[in-house]
Write a protein that holds these residues in place. Structure first.
Motif, PDB file in Angstrom:
ATOM      1  N   GLN A  39     -73.214  -0.144  -1.989  1.00 15.34           N
ATOM      2  CA  GLN A  39     -74.408   0.679  -2.040  1.00 15.34           C
ATOM      3  C   GLN A  39     -75.625  -0.207  -2.257  1.00 15.34           C
ATOM      4  OE1 GLN A  39     -74.404   3.844  -4.970  1.00 15.34           O
ATOM      5  NE2 GLN A  39     -75.909   5.002  -3.793  1.00 15.34           N
ATOM      6  N   ALA A  40     -76.528  -0.180  -1.295  1.00 17.45           N
ATOM      7  CA  ALA A  40     -77.775  -0.919  -1.387  1.00 17.45           C
ATOM      8  C   ALA A  40     -78.848  -0.016  -1.991  1.00 17.45           C
ATOM      9  CB  ALA A  40     -78.205  -1.403  -0.005  1.00 17.45           C
ATOM     10  N   PRO A  41     -79.898  -0.600  -2.587  1.00 16.87           N
ATOM     11  CA  PRO A  41     -80.966   0.208  -3.171  1.00 16.87           C
ATOM     12  C   PRO A  41     -81.567   1.168  -2.161  1.00 16.87           C
ATOM     13  CG  PRO A  41     -81.177  -2.067  -3.869  1.00 16.87           C
ATOM     14  CD  PRO A  41     -80.117  -2.050  -2.801  1.00 16.87           C
ATOM     15  N   GLY A  42     -81.692   2.430  -2.553  1.00 17.37           N
ATOM     16  CA  GLY A  42     -82.280   3.432  -1.693  1.00 17.37           C
ATOM     17  C   GLY A  42     -81.387   3.930  -0.583  1.00 17.37           C
ATOM     18  N   LYS A  43     -80.150   3.498  -0.546  1.00 16.38           N
ATOM     19  CA  LYS A  43     -79.229   3.914   0.497  1.00 16.38           C
ATOM     20  C   LYS A  43     -78.002   4.586  -0.098  1.00 16.38           C
ATOM     21  CE  LYS A  43     -80.481   0.315   3.833  1.00 16.38           C
ATOM     22  NZ  LYS A  43     -79.958  -0.771   4.715  1.00 16.38           N
ATOM     23  N   GLN A  44     -77.311   5.334   0.742  1.00 14.10           N
ATOM     24  CA  GLN A  44     -76.073   5.969   0.325  1.00 14.10           C
ATOM     25  C   GLN A  44     -74.944   4.945   0.259  1.00 14.10           C
ATOM     26  OE1 GLN A  44     -76.103  10.540   1.752  1.00 14.10           O
ATOM     27  NE2 GLN A  44     -75.679   9.086   3.395  1.00 14.10           N
ATOM     28  N   ARG A  45     -73.967   5.243  -0.549  1.00 11.26           N
ATOM     29  CA  ARG A  45     -72.786   4.405  -0.609  1.00 11.26           C
ATOM     30  C   ARG A  45     -72.063   4.457   0.733  1.00 11.26           C
ATOM     31  NH1 ARG A  45     -68.269   6.222  -4.785  1.00 11.26           N
ATOM     32  NH2 ARG A  45     -68.172   7.880  -3.203  1.00 11.26           N
ATOM     33  N   GLU A  46     -71.645   3.317   1.229  1.00 17.06           N
ATOM     34  CA  GLU A  46     -70.960   3.264   2.501  1.00 17.06           C
ATOM     35  C   GLU A  46     -69.622   2.546   2.380  1.00 17.06           C
ATOM     36  OE1 GLU A  46     -72.911   1.056   5.562  1.00 17.06           O
ATOM     37  OE2 GLU A  46     -73.203  -0.732   4.330  1.00 17.06           O
ATOM     38  N   TRP A  47     -68.705   2.972   3.185  1.00 17.34           N
ATOM     39  CA  TRP A  47     -67.392   2.369   3.232  1.00 17.34           C
ATOM     40  C   TRP A  47     -67.457   1.013   3.925  1.00 17.34           C
ATOM     41  CZ3 TRP A  47     -64.537   1.705   7.897  1.00 17.34           C
ATOM     42  CH2 TRP A  47     -63.233   1.233   7.712  1.00 17.34           C
ATOM     43  N   VAL A  48     -66.692   0.049   3.429  1.00 21.55           N
ATOM     44  CA  VAL A  48     -66.690  -1.301   3.974  1.00 21.55           C
ATOM     45  C   VAL A  48     -65.335  -1.665   4.563  1.00 21.55           C
ATOM     46  CG1 VAL A  48     -66.964  -3.760   3.469  1.00 21.55           C
ATOM     47  CG2 VAL A  48     -68.495  -2.079   2.406  1.00 21.55           C
ATOM     48  N   ALA A  49     -64.283  -1.490   3.780  1.00 19.56           N
ATOM     49  CA  ALA A  49     -62.955  -1.888   4.232  1.00 19.56           C
ATOM     50  C   ALA A  49     -61.892  -1.127   3.459  1.00 19.56           C
ATOM     51  CB  ALA A  49     -62.745  -3.391   4.061  1.00 19.56           C
ATOM     52  N   ARG A  50     -60.749  -0.975   4.072  1.00 27.43           N
ATOM     53  CA  ARG A  50     -59.628  -0.276   3.460  1.00 27.43           C
ATOM     54  C   ARG A  50     -58.349  -1.020   3.794  1.00 27.43           C
ATOM     55  NH1 ARG A  50     -55.660   3.250   5.251  1.00 27.43           N
ATOM     56  NH2 ARG A  50     -54.996   4.885   3.785  1.00 27.43           N
ATOM     57  N   ILE A  51     -57.416  -1.020   2.857  1.00 27.76           N
ATOM     58  CA  ILE A  51     -56.125  -1.629   3.096  1.00 27.76           C
ATOM     59  C   ILE A  51     -55.037  -0.704   2.573  1.00 27.76           C
ATOM     60  CG2 ILE A  51     -56.225  -2.983   0.952  1.00 27.76           C
ATOM     61  CD1 ILE A  51     -54.708  -5.205   2.530  1.00 27.76           C
ATOM     62  N   ALA A  52     -54.062  -0.434   3.411  1.00 23.49           N
ATOM     63  CA  ALA A  52     -52.956   0.429   3.044  1.00 23.49           C
ATOM     64  C   ALA A  52     -51.950  -0.334   2.185  1.00 23.49           C
ATOM     65  CB  ALA A  52     -52.278   0.977   4.295  1.00 23.49           C
ATOM     66  N   SER A  53     -51.037   0.399   1.602  1.00 22.46           N
ATOM     67  CA  SER A  53     -50.058  -0.228   0.720  1.00 22.46           C
ATOM     68  C   SER A  53     -49.216  -1.272   1.442  1.00 22.46           C
ATOM     69  CB  SER A  53     -49.158   0.830   0.085  1.00 22.46           C
ATOM     70  OG  SER A  53     -48.446   1.562   1.074  1.00 22.46           O
ATOM     71  N   GLY A  54     -48.985  -1.052   2.737  1.00 26.66           N
ATOM     72  CA  GLY A  54     -48.207  -1.987   3.522  1.00 26.66           C
ATOM     73  C   GLY A  54     -48.985  -3.172   4.052  1.00 26.66           C
ATOM     74  N   GLY A  55     -50.311  -3.167   3.873  1.00 25.62           N
ATOM     75  CA  GLY A  55     -51.125  -4.300   4.260  1.00 25.62           C
ATOM     76  C   GLY A  55     -52.001  -4.124   5.483  1.00 25.62           C
ATOM     77  N   SER A  56     -51.879  -3.025   6.199  1.00 30.64           N
ATOM     78  CA  SER A  56     -52.733  -2.812   7.359  1.00 30.64           C
ATOM     79  C   SER A  56     -54.167  -2.564   6.902  1.00 30.64           C
ATOM     80  CB  SER A  56     -52.223  -1.653   8.205  1.00 30.64           C
ATOM     81  OG  SER A  56     -52.216  -0.449   7.466  1.00 30.64           O
ATOM     82  N   ALA A  57     -55.120  -3.135   7.624  1.00 36.62           N
ATOM     83  CA  ALA A  57     -56.514  -3.107   7.203  1.00 36.62           C
ATOM     84  C   ALA A  57     -57.422  -2.471   8.240  1.00 36.62           C
ATOM     85  CB  ALA A  57     -57.000  -4.521   6.903  1.00 36.62           C
ATOM     86  N   GLN A  58     -58.511  -1.886   7.760  1.00 42.78           N
ATOM     87  CA  GLN A  58     -59.544  -1.306   8.603  1.00 42.78           C
ATOM     88  C   GLN A  58     -60.894  -1.745   8.075  1.00 42.78           C
ATOM     89  OE1 GLN A  58     -58.283   2.740   7.822  1.00 42.78           O
ATOM     90  NE2 GLN A  58     -57.623   2.988   9.955  1.00 42.78           N
ATOM     91  N   TYR A  59     -61.872  -1.882   8.984  1.00 42.96           N
ATOM     92  CA  TYR A  59     -63.191  -2.377   8.611  1.00 42.96           C
ATOM     93  C   TYR A  59     -64.307  -1.571   9.245  1.00 42.96           C
ATOM     94  CZ  TYR A  59     -60.512  -6.521   7.310  1.00 42.96           C
ATOM     95  OH  TYR A  59     -59.604  -7.382   6.750  1.00 42.96           O
ATOM     96  N   GLU A  60     -65.411  -1.488   8.530  1.00 41.70           N
ATOM     97  CA  GLU A  60     -66.626  -0.944   9.093  1.00 41.70           C
ATOM     98  C   GLU A  60     -67.131  -1.927  10.153  1.00 41.70           C
ATOM     99  OE1 GLU A  60     -70.745  -0.438   9.768  1.00 41.70           O
ATOM    100  OE2 GLU A  60     -70.075  -2.014   8.407  1.00 41.70           O
ATOM    101  N   ASP A  61     -67.739  -1.408  11.203  1.00 46.34           N
ATOM    102  CA  ASP A  61     -68.085  -2.235  12.348  1.00 46.34           C
ATOM    103  C   ASP A  61     -68.956  -3.446  12.002  1.00 46.34           C
ATOM    104  OD1 ASP A  61     -68.334   0.471  14.798  1.00 46.34           O
ATOM    105  OD2 ASP A  61     -66.622  -0.689  14.088  1.00 46.34           O
ATOM    106  N   SER A  62     -69.911  -3.279  11.110  1.00 45.62           N
ATOM    107  CA  SER A  62     -70.852  -4.356  10.834  1.00 45.62           C
ATOM    108  C   SER A  62     -70.227  -5.551  10.123  1.00 45.62           C
ATOM    109  CB  SER A  62     -72.036  -3.832  10.012  1.00 45.62           C
ATOM    110  OG  SER A  62     -71.653  -3.503   8.695  1.00 45.62           O
TER     111      SER A  62
END
Length: 121
Positions: A39-62
């Motif tokens: 969360q940056a000042p003046g902005k909403q909280r945004e998702w960055v990355a996620r990792i499942a229990s098995g290790g598979s990962a997902q990322y925000e495009d930027s």
């Protein structure tokens, strides 16, 4: 009680790197997915990355190609390696974890208090 503590934030110049850590402590049966938000000042909280229990990962495009999320289940920890940092990455970074009370009972989603990352131009 369950607690999540982030560490590793700081001040870095554009193009530099930081590695964030988040350790989960308390009464834990198991941890499902873990994730990083910011969360940056003046902005909403945004998702960055996620990792499942098995290790598979997902990322925000930027952050694709620059950030890497990983976890160490034995240490109840999740990490975020951030390379090629940009000023727009400046934010408070928060980790979360989905905890399971039993094999069949989802306990809830828990959040850390955040760690500041500042990238200078």
């Amino acid at each position: 009680q369950v607690q999540l503590v982030e560490s590793g934030g700081g001040l870095v110049q554009a193009g530099g790197s930081l590695r964030l850590s988040c350790e989960v402590s308390g009464s834990i049966f198991s941890i499902d997915a873990m994730a990083w938000f910011r969360q940056a000042p003046g902005k909403q909280r945004e998702w960055v990355a996620r990792i499942a229990s098995g290790g598979s990962a997902q990322y925000e495009d930027s952050v694709k190609g620059r950030f890497t999320i990983s976890r160490d289940n034995a240490k109840n920890s999740v990490y975020l390696q951030m390379n090629s940092l940009k000023p727009e990455d400046t934010a408070v970074y928060y980790c979360n974890a989905d905890l399971r009370r039993t094999r069949t009972d989802y306990q809830g989603r828990y959040w850390g208090q955040g760690t500041q990352v500042t990238v200078s131009s």
